[in-house]
Design an enzyme around this catalytic site. Structure first.
Site, short mmCIF file in Angstrom:
data_model
loop_
_atom_site.label_atom_id
_atom_site.label_comp_id
_atom_site.label_asym_id
_atom_site.label_seq_id
_atom_site.Cartn_x
_atom_site.Cartn_y
_atom_site.Cartn_z
N HIS A 27 3.37 6.74 -6.77
CA HIS A 27 2.62 7.94 -7.18
C HIS A 27 3.54 9.17 -7.14
O HIS A 27 3.44 10.06 -7.99
CB HIS A 27 1.42 8.12 -6.25
CG HIS A 27 0.33 8.97 -6.79
ND1 HIS A 27 -0.78 9.31 -6.05
CD2 HIS A 27 0.16 9.58 -7.98
CE1 HIS A 27 -1.58 10.06 -6.78
NE2 HIS A 27 -1.04 10.25 -7.95
N HIS B 201 1.73 4.44 -2.84
CA HIS B 201 1.86 5.89 -2.67
C HIS B 201 3.23 6.38 -3.16
O HIS B 201 3.35 7.42 -3.81
CB HIS B 201 1.72 6.27 -1.19
CG HIS B 201 0.33 6.31 -0.66
ND1 HIS B 201 -0.68 7.02 -1.27
CD2 HIS B 201 -0.22 5.76 0.46
CE1 HIS B 201 -1.80 6.90 -0.56
NE2 HIS B 201 -1.54 6.14 0.48
N HIS C 201 0.84 -1.21 0.00
CA HIS C 201 0.00 0.00 0.00
C HIS C 201 0.87 1.26 0.00
O HIS C 201 0.70 2.15 -0.84
CB HIS C 201 -0.91 -0.02 1.23
CG HIS C 201 -1.78 1.19 1.39
ND1 HIS C 201 -3.11 1.19 1.08
CD2 HIS C 201 -1.50 2.45 1.82
CE1 HIS C 201 -3.62 2.39 1.31
NE2 HIS C 201 -2.66 3.18 1.77
N GLU C 202 1.79 1.33 0.94
CA GLU C 202 2.62 2.53 1.05
C GLU C 202 3.55 2.67 -0.16
O GLU C 202 3.85 3.78 -0.59
CB GLU C 202 3.41 2.52 2.35
CG GLU C 202 2.56 2.56 3.60
CD GLU C 202 1.56 3.71 3.63
OE1 GLU C 202 1.84 4.76 2.99
OE2 GLU C 202 0.51 3.57 4.28
#
Length: 697
Positions: free
Chosen positions: A493, A490, A486-487
């Site tokens: 991104h 990010h 998940h991180e």
């Protein structure tokens, strides 16, 4: 005073003594902050100098003799404040990941000062007059799409910051913002102090009943770190408290640890957050009224994909009803198992994880203790990197010669695999410690931009996994592994950002869109292609058996009633606090209890984040009236991954190229709904979300 000669030459350098690292450009590899040279004594003067330099830059802009245009106003704003961004990038990352009393004292001082600084700029009549003049002529300026987006976002940002208010209203709004900044800092520091100061010390073997070897080792390490050699400590880090609640057969110890975990921020004394919450809710409501909105939720959501509180409530309640029904059935199953073991009382919140794990083992033959040796931290990091290589053509080169802000930090250079082009730096900080706030997050020491030359990002992921004994591999749970993915979503991104203007780069998107890249990335961890290649047993080196992967996938909807209830209740309480129309005093815990009673919260479950330690919402206003965002983004991520399934390849090149172009690299250069539609061809419906959570009718 000897000033660094470069201080007047570089936009990021400051007129400070030469021994202050912020006085000069950094000649470190890739411009990495020289962490070893930066001390708390450097921070306060650097902040003061950076604020003054930014104010000077703004004053020069507002007194520009030439008529306002896009270059001398909007692009000039983009250039302003680079020194302040550099100081803040280092400082605020340190206060979250490796803080100390000196840094916390500076944070308490600087938060209100920085708020006052930004209020003065965003409410500056001369500055806004220039921005408004450019905006009024936007159709005649020949702007390209990104320039038009930057102009629209800049103009909107000024209005939302109070630029159109009268003098008295501006003064009051600035005072509110300043007070909120101070309160948010204090809230965060109080939670960290409650977390770092608590440890349940277990001194005998009886206290370890039921615990697997990996958890006993982590608790021994935690005890040693706290000066209790030879003993074991239950800390409030999720990587220890959650497995302890899962495996401990000592109900009395589970209750003691759970209550401490649930009462962070409400223990009385100087770290009690109840009065802070009450004041923040009241001030936010007043702020919304000043800006012309009926509630703070209306204000926050007006600049989001959701747009209105009613849209958010509709989605939350769509999930809440089936989640609550599913949780009731799960509670009955847990109670039946507990009774079969001679426990005839009701299931309490400190019992749920314990009996849920037993039911999972019985139903799916899936044992967390058996699974964990297959989830080595280093292998899961490699898996996340490999997926990024297959999807986006990235390569990761370890840079052990580069030093981070803590000895546990690891650094990689990210490159374009085909060409070797530098993409950015990635820092990984994975282990829990007392100087780090709880949770997991991504942040940037430097953002990307292609304006005035190419600047590549420096991105960090911070997690709180249990640190293993010396020489032993760190082992993760399934939830830990998904958190890492998940991180890293990010992080991608931020790393893949490829836009002209820094204020539109990377994760600078609406709050209910920012979780899409992260939540979508989680899906790849659970694919057979990734698990069979990277989930190797820590002792035997054998790959995870296909039968075990099948069990993991089959069990994905297990306990989803519980997970959905603890999350959705938190989002509903957040929305309720910020939907208050009045500014009367409230009792936060009484309000929380009343809202939970209204929605029919099951007695066996508590909110994932109770109000006094709800840092997403009260450490700042990032997720205030916005905790729903994870669910909003989940509607999109479930649908987005289906694009790969429909293509018949979880790494389908055509789908991945569109995902990179329109989502991961595009920043805020488009409206989020438009960006998603360009990727998928349409907007999603909640159907895939309900199916993913096992809540579909």
């Amino acid at each position: 005073m000897t000033l660094a000669p470069e201080a007047t030459l570089s936009p990021e350098a400051l007129p400070l003594p030469a021994n202050n690292p912020f006085s000069r450009p950094w000649d470190t590899p890739f411009g990495l902050p020289p962490f070893a040279a930066i001390t708390p004594e450097h921070i306060r003067p650097a902040f003061e100098a950076a604020l003054a330099k930014h104010r000077f830059e703004i004053d020069a802009l507002t007194t520009e003799a030439a008529a306002p245009d896009f270059a001398n106003t909007i692009e000039a704003l983009e250039r302003a404040g680079r020194a302040l961004s550099r100081v803040g990038g280092v400082f605020y990352n340190l206060t979250g990941a490796d803080t100390n009393e000196a840094l916390q004292a500076i944070e308490r001082e600087m938060s209100p000062l920085t708020s006052r600084h930004w209020s003065a700029i965003m409410m500056d009549p001369a500055l806004f007059a220039r921005v408004a003049a450019v905006f009024a002529r936007r159709e005649t300026l020949g702007l390209d799409a990104e320039q038009a987006r930057l102009l629209e976002r800049t103009h909107r940002g000024f209005i939302r910051s109070g630029a159109q208010l009268g003098p008295e209203e501006k003064t009051r709004l600035a005072a509110i913002n300043e007070r909120l900044a101070g309160l948010g800092t204090q809230f965060s520091q109080n939670v960290l102090k409650d977390e770092s100061s608590y440890a349940l010390i277990i001194e005998d073997e009886a206290g370890l009943a039921g615990l697997p070897a990996f958890l006993i080792a982590a608790m021994a390490r935690a005890a040693t770190d706290r000066g209790h050699d030879g003993k074991h400590a239950v800390t409030l880090s999720r990587s220890i408290i959650e497995p302890f609640l899962t495996f401990s057969t000592r109900r009395d110890l589970r209750e003691e640890a759970f209550i401490a975990w649930s009462k962070r921020g409400e223990n009385g004394g100087e770290t009690d957050n109840r009065a802070i919450v009450a004041e923040m809710v009241k001030l936010r409501a007043e702020k919304a009224k000043l800006l012309g909105f009926p509630t703070f939720a209306h204000f926050k959501l007006d600049d989001s994909m959701a747009k209105t509180p009613s849209h958010v409530r509709d989605l939350l309640e769509l999930v809440w009803k089936p989640a609550k029904a599913r949780a009731a059935q799960e509670a009955a199953d847990l109670a039946a198992l507990a009774q079969s073991e001679g426990e005839n009382g009701p299931i309490r919140p400190w019992d749920w994880r314990h009996y849920a794990e037993k039911v999972r083992q019985q139903t799916y033959a899936l044992d967390e203790a058996v699974l964990k040796p297959y989830l080595q931290l280093d292998r899961i990091i490699a898996a996340a990197f490999d997926v990024a290589g297959k999807l986006f053509g990235l390569a990761f080169e370890a840079k052990p010669e580069l030093k981070g802000y803590h000895r546990d930090v690891r650094i990689w250079e990210v490159k374009e695999a085909a060409s070797g082009r530098h993409i950015g730096l990635f820092l990984g900080d994975y282990f829990a410690r007392a100087s780090k706030r709880s949770g997991a997050w991504m942040s940037a020491y430097r953002g990307q931009r292609n304006f005035d030359g190419e600047v590549r990002p420096i991105i960090v992921n911070v997690c709180n996994f249990a640190k293993p004994a010396e020489g032993k591999p760190a082992l993760l749970s399934i939830d830990d592994a998904r958190t890492l993915f998940h991180e890293f979503g990010h992080a991608l991104h931020g790393l893949l950002s490829d836009v002209r203007y820094g204020s539109l780069a990377g994760t600078s998107v609406s709050r209910d869109f920012v979780e899409l890249p992260s939540q979508l990335y989680e899906h790849w961890f659970l694919t057979s292609e990734v698990m069979q290649a990277y989930c190797l047993h820590a002792e035997t080196g054998e790959p995870i058996p296909k039968a075990l992967i099948d069990k993991i996938k089959t069990a994905q909807t297990f306990n989803q009633g519980f997970s959905s209830v603890e999350y959705t209740s938190s989002a509903l309480v957040d929305l309720a606090f910020h939907s208050l129309e009045g500014t009367a005093e409230i009792d936060p815990l009484a309000f929380e209890a009343a809202e939970l009673a209204r929605i029919g919260m099951p007695a066996e479950i508590i909110m994932r984040h109770r109000t006094p330690h709800f840092t997403h919402v009260f450490s700042g206003d990032g997720y205030s009236a916005g905790y729903y965002s994870y669910l909003w983004s989940e509607v999109m991520d479930a649908d987005a991954f289906n694009a790969f399934i429909e293509a018949g390849d979880v790494f389908a090149p055509e789908v991945a190229a569109k995902l990179k172009r329109y989502i991961y690299s595009a920043g805020d250069t488009r409206d989020p709904a438009e960006a998603y539609t360009l990727f998928r061809g349409r907007l999603p419906t909640p159907d895939a979300l309900l199916e993913k959570r096992g809540l579909a009718a």
